[in-house]
Motif scaffolding. Structure first.
Motif, PDB file in Angstrom:
ATOM      1  N   ILE A 109       0.843  -1.190   0.000  1.00 18.25           N
ATOM      2  CA  ILE A 109       0.000   0.000   0.000  1.00 18.25           C
ATOM      3  C   ILE A 109       0.883   1.246   0.000  1.00 18.25           C
ATOM      4  O   ILE A 109       1.791   1.373   0.818  1.00 18.25           O
ATOM      5  N   MET A 137      -5.298   3.903  -3.203  1.00 18.00           N
ATOM      6  CA  MET A 137      -4.911   3.211  -1.973  1.00 18.00           C
ATOM      7  C   MET A 137      -5.187   4.057  -0.738  1.00 18.00           C
ATOM      8  O   MET A 137      -4.625   3.808   0.321  1.00 18.00           O
ATOM      9  N   LEU A 166      -9.915   2.027   0.776  1.00 15.61           N
ATOM     10  CA  LEU A 166      -9.684   0.704   1.368  1.00 15.61           C
ATOM     11  C   LEU A 166     -10.843   0.322   2.286  1.00 15.61           C
ATOM     12  O   LEU A 166     -11.375  -0.791   2.205  1.00 15.61           O
ATOM     13  N   SER A 181      -9.385   2.234   9.805  1.00 12.28           N
ATOM     14  CA  SER A 181      -8.004   2.124   9.346  1.00 12.28           C
ATOM     15  C   SER A 181      -7.057   2.581  10.454  1.00 12.28           C
ATOM     16  O   SER A 181      -7.434   3.344  11.333  1.00 12.28           O
ATOM     17  N   GLY A 196      -1.985   0.574   5.057  1.00 11.28           N
ATOM     18  CA  GLY A 196      -2.632  -0.698   4.762  1.00 11.28           C
ATOM     19  C   GLY A 196      -2.955  -1.556   5.957  1.00 11.28           C
ATOM     20  O   GLY A 196      -2.758  -2.772   5.919  1.00 11.28           O
ATOM     21  N   LEU A 222     -10.001  -6.216  -3.415  1.00 14.70           N
ATOM     22  CA  LEU A 222      -9.044  -5.116  -3.530  1.00 14.70           C
ATOM     23  C   LEU A 222      -8.482  -5.027  -4.949  1.00 14.70           C
ATOM     24  O   LEU A 222      -8.334  -3.934  -5.502  1.00 14.70           O
TER      25      LEU A 222
END
Length: 180
Positions: free
Chosen positions: A11, A18, A23, A37, A42, A64
């Protein structure tokens, strides 16, 4: 419901596809709840029905790739697995800081890897934690010379791994605790 962390490989926050928002959107679209997150590298925390982890990893990675064009890998750990790793405190006596990175490399599949010979003077190998399926090492960043440890890991173990600092693992568990 079980709280999981998805540790996404490859990521780059500067890539618009991204972003944390996109995400999280993929995870929400898969029907997961409490999606959050952690940092911009990532790490996605989410709640889902308990099931086969390999199938869950594949399902997330397919989405993804299809929705955002992210071909990297997805490695899942439950809150319990990460909490137990923290509780074992494998880095006793070491401090994470600007000059010393405590690193945790997560393996997708079980099975203890062969540990490398400790021939890189900038790397101290702590060992392999079988329960967490994680390789633990301390990286010396106090000199201008760059350690070759990360490149070695990928050459030795392939791309079904992803590395996080110990501080990031702690932050992920803290976020997991908050979504329960």
């Amino acid at each position: 419901m079980t709280v999981y962390a998805a540790l996404l490989r490859g990521i780059m926050p500067s890539n618009p596809n991204m972003s944390n928002e996109k995400l999280r959107g993929v995870f929400t679209g898969l029907g997961f709840t409490s999606v959050a997150s952690v940092l911009s590298s990532g790490n996605i925390v989410f709640a889902a029905e308990e099931g086969d982890i390999a199938e869950l990893e594949d399902r997330i990675q397919e989405s993804l790739n299809a929705e955002l064009g992210i071909p990297g890998g997805t490695i899942i750990r439950s809150e319990a697995e990460l909490r137990e790793l923290l509780d074992r405190d494998p880095f006793t006596g070491f401090t994470h800081g600007r000059d010393t990175y405590l690193t945790t490399t997560f393996f997708k599949r079980p099975g203890a890897p062969a540990l490398p010979a400790d021939d890189d003077p900038l790397t101290t190998i702590i060992g392999y934690d079988a329960e967490a399926r994680a390789f633990l090492a301390v990286i010396d960043n106090s000199t201008p010379k760059t350690p070759n440890f990360m490149a070695w890991l990928e050459r030795a173990y392939g791309k079904d791994i992803t590395t996080r600092t110990w501080l990031t693992v702690q932050r992920i568990v803290k976020k997991m605790d908050a979504v329960q």
